[in-house]
Design an enzyme around this catalytic site. Sequence first.
Site, PDB file in Angstrom:
ATOM      1  N   LYS A 183     -70.806   3.001  37.640  1.00 16.80           N
ATOM      2  CA  LYS A 183     -71.472   3.983  38.506  1.00 16.80           C
ATOM      3  C   LYS A 183     -70.655   5.265  38.599  1.00 16.80           C
ATOM      4  CE  LYS A 183     -71.863   0.928  41.912  1.00 16.80           C
ATOM      5  NZ  LYS A 183     -71.757  -0.355  41.193  1.00 16.80           N
ATOM      6  N   GLN A 186     -77.074   5.204  32.739  1.00 19.57           N
ATOM      7  CA  GLN A 186     -76.055   6.225  33.035  1.00 19.57           C
ATOM      8  C   GLN A 186     -76.532   7.626  32.642  1.00 19.57           C
ATOM      9  OE1 GLN A 186     -72.529   4.641  31.050  1.00 19.57           O
ATOM     10  NE2 GLN A 186     -71.575   4.162  33.024  1.00 19.57           N
TER      11      GLN A 186
HETATM   12  N1  LIG Z   1     -70.497   3.821  29.092  1.00 20.35           N
HETATM   13  C1  LIG Z   1     -69.459   3.017  29.256  1.00 20.35           C
HETATM   14  N2  LIG Z   1     -68.954   2.321  28.234  1.00 20.35           N
HETATM   15  C2  LIG Z   1     -67.888   1.507  28.388  1.00 20.35           C
HETATM   16  N3  LIG Z   1     -67.243   1.319  29.546  1.00 20.35           N
HETATM   17  C3  LIG Z   1     -67.696   1.972  30.617  1.00 20.35           C
HETATM   18  C4  LIG Z   1     -68.828   2.854  30.541  1.00 20.35           C
HETATM   19  N4  LIG Z   1     -69.041   3.365  31.764  1.00 20.35           N
HETATM   20  C5  LIG Z   1     -68.096   2.832  32.579  1.00 20.35           C
HETATM   21  N5  LIG Z   1     -67.302   1.995  31.909  1.00 20.35           N
HETATM   22  C6  LIG Z   1     -66.165   1.213  32.452  1.00 20.35           C
HETATM   23  O1  LIG Z   1     -66.652   0.230  33.353  1.00 20.35           O
HETATM   24  C7  LIG Z   1     -65.663  -0.061  34.349  1.00 20.35           C
HETATM   25  C8  LIG Z   1     -66.290  -0.081  35.721  1.00 20.35           C
HETATM   26  O2  LIG Z   1     -66.740   1.192  36.081  1.00 20.35           O
HETATM   27  P1  LIG Z   1     -66.903   1.647  37.607  1.00 20.35           P
HETATM   28  O3  LIG Z   1     -65.629   1.516  38.345  1.00 20.35           O
HETATM   29  O4  LIG Z   1     -67.559   2.961  37.603  1.00 20.35           O
HETATM   30  O5  LIG Z   1     -67.875   0.517  38.126  1.00 20.35           O
HETATM   31  P2  LIG Z   1     -68.782   0.544  39.419  1.00 20.35           P
HETATM   32  O6  LIG Z   1     -70.178   0.427  38.957  1.00 20.35           O
HETATM   33  O7  LIG Z   1     -68.437   1.696  40.287  1.00 20.35           O
HETATM   34  O8  LIG Z   1     -68.378  -0.844  40.092  1.00 20.35           O
HETATM   35  P3  LIG Z   1     -68.103  -1.168  41.659  1.00 20.35           P
HETATM   36  O9  LIG Z   1     -69.414  -1.521  42.255  1.00 20.35           O
HETATM   37  O10 LIG Z   1     -67.216  -2.363  41.613  1.00 20.35           O
HETATM   38  O11 LIG Z   1     -67.477   0.021  42.281  1.00 20.35           O
HETATM   39  C9  LIG Z   1     -64.609   1.024  34.208  1.00 20.35           C
HETATM   40  O12 LIG Z   1     -63.473   0.445  33.625  1.00 20.35           O
HETATM   41  C10 LIG Z   1     -65.245   2.039  33.301  1.00 20.35           C
HETATM   42  O13 LIG Z   1     -64.305   2.729  32.525  1.00 20.35           O
HETATM   43 MG   LIG Z   2     -67.543   1.976  42.147  1.00 20.54          MG
END
Ligand SMILES: Nc1ncnc2c1ncn2[C@@H]1O[C@H](COP(=O)(O)OP(=O)(O)OP(=O)(O)O)[C@@H](O)[C@H]1O
Ligand SMILES: [Mg+2]
Length: 730
Positions: free
Chosen positions: A159, A136
């Site tokens: 993401k 990240q």
């Molecule tokens: N550094 C972090 N520490 C703890 N929790 C986190 C962190 N970064 C993100 N999250 C949590 O992880 C969860 C998923 O995040 P996000 O929706 O961005 O996933 P994504 O990668 O976009 O998944 P998708 O492919 O399903 O869209 C969210 O609830 C978010 O708050």
């Molecule tokens: Mg997403």
Amino acid sequence: MNENHTITQHLTSWLLSEQISLRNMDYGGRSSDVQGELDSVEAELELVELQIADLLQKQTELTTRKNALLQELEEACDAAQPSSSSSSSSSKSSRADAVMSKQEMQRFDSTDFPWSKEVEQHLKDSFHLSKFRPLQLRAVNLTLSGKDLFLVMPTGRGKSLCYQLPAVCSKGFTLVVTPLVSLMEDQIMYLKSIDVSAVMLNASSSKEHAKTVMAGMTDPKSPFKLVYVTPEKIAKSKLLMSRLEKAYNANLLSHIAVDEVHCCSQWGHDFRPDYKLLGILKRQFPKVPLLGLTATATSSVLKDCEKILCVPQPITLTASFNRTNLYYEVRIKDSDIDASISDIASLIKNRYKDQSGIVYVFSQKDAESVSSELQKRDILAYPYHGNMDPNDKSRVHRKWTSNKIQVVVATVAFGMGIDKPDVRFVIHHTISKSIENYYQESGRAGRDDSPADCIVYFGFSDIFRISTMVVMENVGQQKLRQMVDYCQNVDRCRRSLMAVHFDEVWDDEGCNQMCDTCRHAKDFTSVDITQYGRQVVQIVELAASMEEKLTPLKLVEAWMGKGPAKRRKMIQTTTLPRLQAEAVIVRLLLQEYLREDFSFTPYTTYFYVKLGRKAPLLKSQTHTVSMKMRTTGSGSAVVSKGCSLSLQTVPLVFNHDIIVIEEGDFKTQAQLWPKLNQRLYRNISFFQISQTLLPSKLLWLYFPLCALVLKTASPRLPLGDMNENRRVPG
Ligand SMILES: Nc1ncnc2c1ncn2[C@@H]1O[C@H](COP(=O)(O)OP(=O)(O)OP(=O)(O)O)[C@@H](O)[C@H]1O
Ligand SMILES: [Mg+2]
Ligand SMILES: [Zn+2]
């Protein structure tokens, strides 16, 4: 004399003609010999060519495996170097490495950029997160340095933060393209809850709202940090494009994020035509860095997206796809619908008692029927599919999110944007159409990093249901074949079979016994199925000679001797239990001894079985085909060791597990009882000795066997199964 002469003449000409005809006869016989030999040489040559092709294919497979192992070794060596950075250990950004050296890349893991303090502060104060997850920080730093970036990260890994955080740390706003309105709503709701100003524009936005948003875009004092739009808006709204242009010229368009970027490519599994037009963004606003995000793209899909979005050589960051907390398991699906549902119900009521989960099904009809069957078995399960009223859909989603219902029985319409952290199981009632789809769907389990299970029910007839559905898709059959291979192949770790689809290598250690093949490796033995192959091929040949079309079902039945008596006399039938007969046929299809053949009617598509490319190889006495099968333990189909798939076996069909006890070897199988006991304890729903498969002379075994199993199991029966545990859905 004259007469004599005439006689001689006659005699000579007769002799001559005889000689000629004799010579002709001789020549004719030789020619047929030659022809015969030629045919046999050609046939042999064809066989040799097939063998060469087979060996070449094996060579390719082995080379690929070798390269993968070499890469793994190299990475292990790299990781052992003291200088390597730990935070990037999950990164495998091979393409990025081509553009940027490893050291250069590691620089983006540091916190000494001009924006680093602000980033850190927003992470804690705005997003309330204590630290970054792997990759990240690197993604945020690269974005804030103005680089174009493709971020490939498993679903639920975070993401969104990689564009939301740069957005709040930059002047102006970030344009976010998202495929679904529901996704936007979720994001906006979340951002509102943490006081980050975000707005959206979609087909249902009111004129008033659109006007405010558009005005905000070009206002340097506007609080908007993120503007979410659908791709349709970009494609269709000239007004929006002209506003974006103004914002760009005023340096207010800070970043562009394209979420679910794989939707650009027809090779991805969620292609959306409007995504194809998004290249306009980078053409019109070349100075604005673009961030493409996806959880599912292979390198060829990414290459395609790169072209479509007009981003020359973006940096690609790929987080490892290995979800170490997920346990992967394949169960053989009973062809009896009721038995298969009972099996699922029993899992949900015992192993997943009071835990949240999803059951994925093939069709809207299945969503309705499976959920109602589960309800009949006292499980709070509700359907979710594309054809439901949007209000009903969001009600089911809401109730499930707040744990008011235990299970959503859904089609793939229940997909993007499902972000429930504590999903403990994702059960596939039917296999997915590709491994990528399966990974994505099953990946909704365990987002909180606690252990969760991904179970797929692998049913023979489901293969052909899906096959006829994807028949029109370019690579549909190939992808389905890989999914079927994932289910049937017990040779390798399930994870390693998945990993190749993400250009990754996960070794058995990386699995840590978190899949059924690793956990039960000792139970599997290689079984020679050449003879079965020959029998099946003979049936298909016979059908072809009679111009009869064979469906897979008919083929199994014919092989098991259930066809017409006349045909039974002409073929070699098998005594294999049905599940194993099906498994052999699937194996033959996967290995191209058989192949599929489709036939179209105005209403439906039919799947038939024909001889495959490699069928002639079975004619060679030296050619062998084998497959791994489970020979001990419990779980999927179990056969007795040493390929005793023969007349002497007494299959005990126990739930959908088969434990084979060899005749005369009954007492020595005593060690099976604890396993049976365990199985029964876990899953009492169905117990039956398959009487059709039980030779009558062994029928005396039936009742003592039942009694014994029930007796050993009874002290350990879970109470939950005895109690009436009726819950009222609401
Ligand atoms: N550094 C972090 N520490 C703890 N929790 C986190 C962190 N970064 C993100 N999250 C949590 O992880 C969860 C998923 O995040 P996000 O929706 O961005 O996933 P994504 O990668 O976009 O998944 P998708 O492919 O399903 O869209 C969210 O609830 C978010 O708050
Ligand atoms: Mg997403
Ligand atoms: Zn494994």
